[in-house]
Design an enzyme around this catalytic site. Structure first.
Site, PDB file in Angstrom:
ATOM      1  N   SER A  74       4.609 -33.474 -53.739  1.00  0.00           N
ATOM      2  CA  SER A  74       5.096 -33.074 -52.409  1.00  0.00           C
ATOM      3  C   SER A  74       5.381 -34.363 -51.644  1.00  0.00           C
ATOM      4  O   SER A  74       4.468 -34.995 -51.119  1.00  0.00           O
ATOM      5  CB  SER A  74       4.032 -32.247 -51.677  1.00  0.00           C
ATOM      6  OG  SER A  74       3.666 -31.133 -52.440  1.00  0.00           O
ATOM      7  N   LYS A  96       9.177 -27.877 -48.908  1.00  0.00           N
ATOM      8  CA  LYS A  96       7.761 -27.821 -49.324  1.00  0.00           C
ATOM      9  C   LYS A  96       6.841 -28.139 -48.146  1.00  0.00           C
ATOM     10  O   LYS A  96       5.832 -27.457 -47.920  1.00  0.00           O
ATOM     11  CB  LYS A  96       7.526 -28.799 -50.477  1.00  0.00           C
ATOM     12  CG  LYS A  96       6.082 -29.039 -50.847  1.00  0.00           C
ATOM     13  CD  LYS A  96       5.390 -27.788 -51.374  1.00  0.00           C
ATOM     14  CE  LYS A  96       3.892 -28.029 -51.477  1.00  0.00           C
ATOM     15  NZ  LYS A  96       3.157 -26.838 -51.890  1.00  0.00           N
ATOM     16  N   LYS A 147      -1.225 -34.856 -45.290  1.00  0.00           N
ATOM     17  CA  LYS A 147       0.016 -35.593 -45.592  1.00  0.00           C
ATOM     18  C   LYS A 147       1.237 -34.671 -45.467  1.00  0.00           C
ATOM     19  O   LYS A 147       2.251 -35.034 -44.863  1.00  0.00           O
ATOM     20  CB  LYS A 147      -0.110 -36.153 -47.021  1.00  0.00           C
ATOM     21  CG  LYS A 147       1.106 -36.793 -47.637  1.00  0.00           C
ATOM     22  CD  LYS A 147       1.786 -35.999 -48.752  1.00  0.00           C
ATOM     23  CE  LYS A 147       0.934 -35.351 -49.774  1.00  0.00           C
ATOM     24  NZ  LYS A 147       1.638 -34.543 -50.753  1.00  0.00           N
TER      25      LYS A 147
END
Ligand code: NAD
Length: 312
Positions: A105, A180, A249
């Site tokens: 990702s 994503k 993140k």
């Protein structure tokens, strides 16, 4: 495995044999592909090779030299850049015409830069992040979103279908990484609001198991109420297999996208701050489901007490 079949299939490489890379690589092997793999953790590639019949490589360049399709499944775009660069990196061994499938990702802007480095070697990078977590990685039922050159995607598609049952092209390079991050923003928000509701309800005196059942039969249902609350929070197991630092993140990437597109997103910003606060409070190496402990600390109340029927 059928020998003739494996001779006609493209050879596959895997860089990053972590919580996700391991089961994803195992699925690629089960589908009959030759697989050359490496991980930064000492001994991990050798163990993976022993269990799956893959070949453990000595460095990332060797993986690239052996592979038509090179999969990266690493924590962050910085890690992918590190794996690509240097004397022993992917770029040093990459064959012209091969496809690099960036399944971590990642950060869309960074992905575009990496794609240019790969293009300079006569190869093509596509972004193909996944959703579904470790359970769906094990069964080969990941949702895979893909961005980039259509011909390269078609080349990689059979390998992707060994890992997922839903492969959707989002758009140009970087678009799948953007999608994503946005998916995880929605997922993280659903988790957090659900935990707060659970805390309120439990303090009011409602049985926690009954609450989960009712949410799951009602409009408050989401992936966390279905697959995380009972299994990882009420049970106090906190071991879903997706790191709290990785979720933070992803939320940071989503907020960066909001800024880049000048999209006001105050609710999303609060959500990211809450998850980042939990990561700071709980320290490194925690599962993302441990996020509930921040809400519990604020409420001075713990879910999963003896009264909760967590087994149903
Ligand atoms: P992880 O931390 O379990 O595994 C990452 C692996 O990469 C580790 O084994 C580490 O040793 C290795 N590594 C790091 N740098 C390396 C390098 N330069 N060369 C070779 N190996 C290196 O992470 P994970 O949970 O498998 O997640 C991987 C990616 O997938 C992340 O971007 C994450 O956000 C995403 N993701 C995870 C899940 C999940 O449920 N765990 C679900 C969807 C997406």
């Amino acid at each position: 495995m059928d020998k003739q079949d494996s001779a006609t299939k493209p050879s596959v490489g895997l860089i990053g044999i972590g919580s996700m890379g391991w089961p994803m690589g195992a699925r690629v092997r089960q589908a009959g592909y030759t697989l050359t793999a490496i991980d930064a953790a000492p001994g991990r590639a050798e163990q993976f090779a022993k269990e799956t019949g893959a070949v453990a490589a000595k460095d990332a360049a060797a993986v690239a030299r052996a592979s038509d399709i090179v999969i990266t499944m690493l924590p962050t775009s910085q890690d992918v850049a590190a794996a690509l660069g240097g004397d022993n990196g992917v770029l040093a061994g990459l064959r012209s015409g091969s496809v690099v499938v960036e399944m971590s990702s990642g950060m869309p802007s960074r992905t575009r830069e990496l794609a240019e480095l790969v293009a300079a070697k006569g190869a093509t990078l596509i972004d193909a992040p996944v959703s579904g977590g470790v359970p769906r990685a094990k069964t080969g039922e990941l949702a895979i979103m893909v961005g980039g050159d259509e011909a390269a995607i078609e080349k990689a598609r059979p390998v992707l279908l060994a890992m997922g049952n839903n492969v959707t092209r989002v758009g140009d390079i970087g678009s799948a990484h953007a999608m994503k991050a946005l998916n995880n923003l929605v997922s993280a928000g659903g988790f957090l609001i659900g935990i707060e509701a659970m805390l309120i309800g439990s303090k009011f005196g409602i049985d926690e198991g009954i609450m989960v059942d009712i949410l799951n039969a009602s409009t408050g249902m989401n992936n966390s109420t279905q697959k995380k609350f009972r299994q990882f929070v009420l049970s106090r197991a906190f071991n879903a297999g997706f790191g709290l630092d990785l979720m933070t993140k992803d939320l940071t990437i989503a907020l960066d996208l909001a800024r880049e597109t000048a999209t006001p997103a105050p609710f999303s910003a609060l959500c990211r701050e809450m998850w980042a606060s939990a990561a700071a409070m709980l320290g490194k190496g925690k599962d993302h489901t441990a996020m509930a402990k921040l809400s519990e600390t604020l409420a001075h109340y713990e879910l999963g007490g003896a009264s909760a029927d967590t087994k149903r």
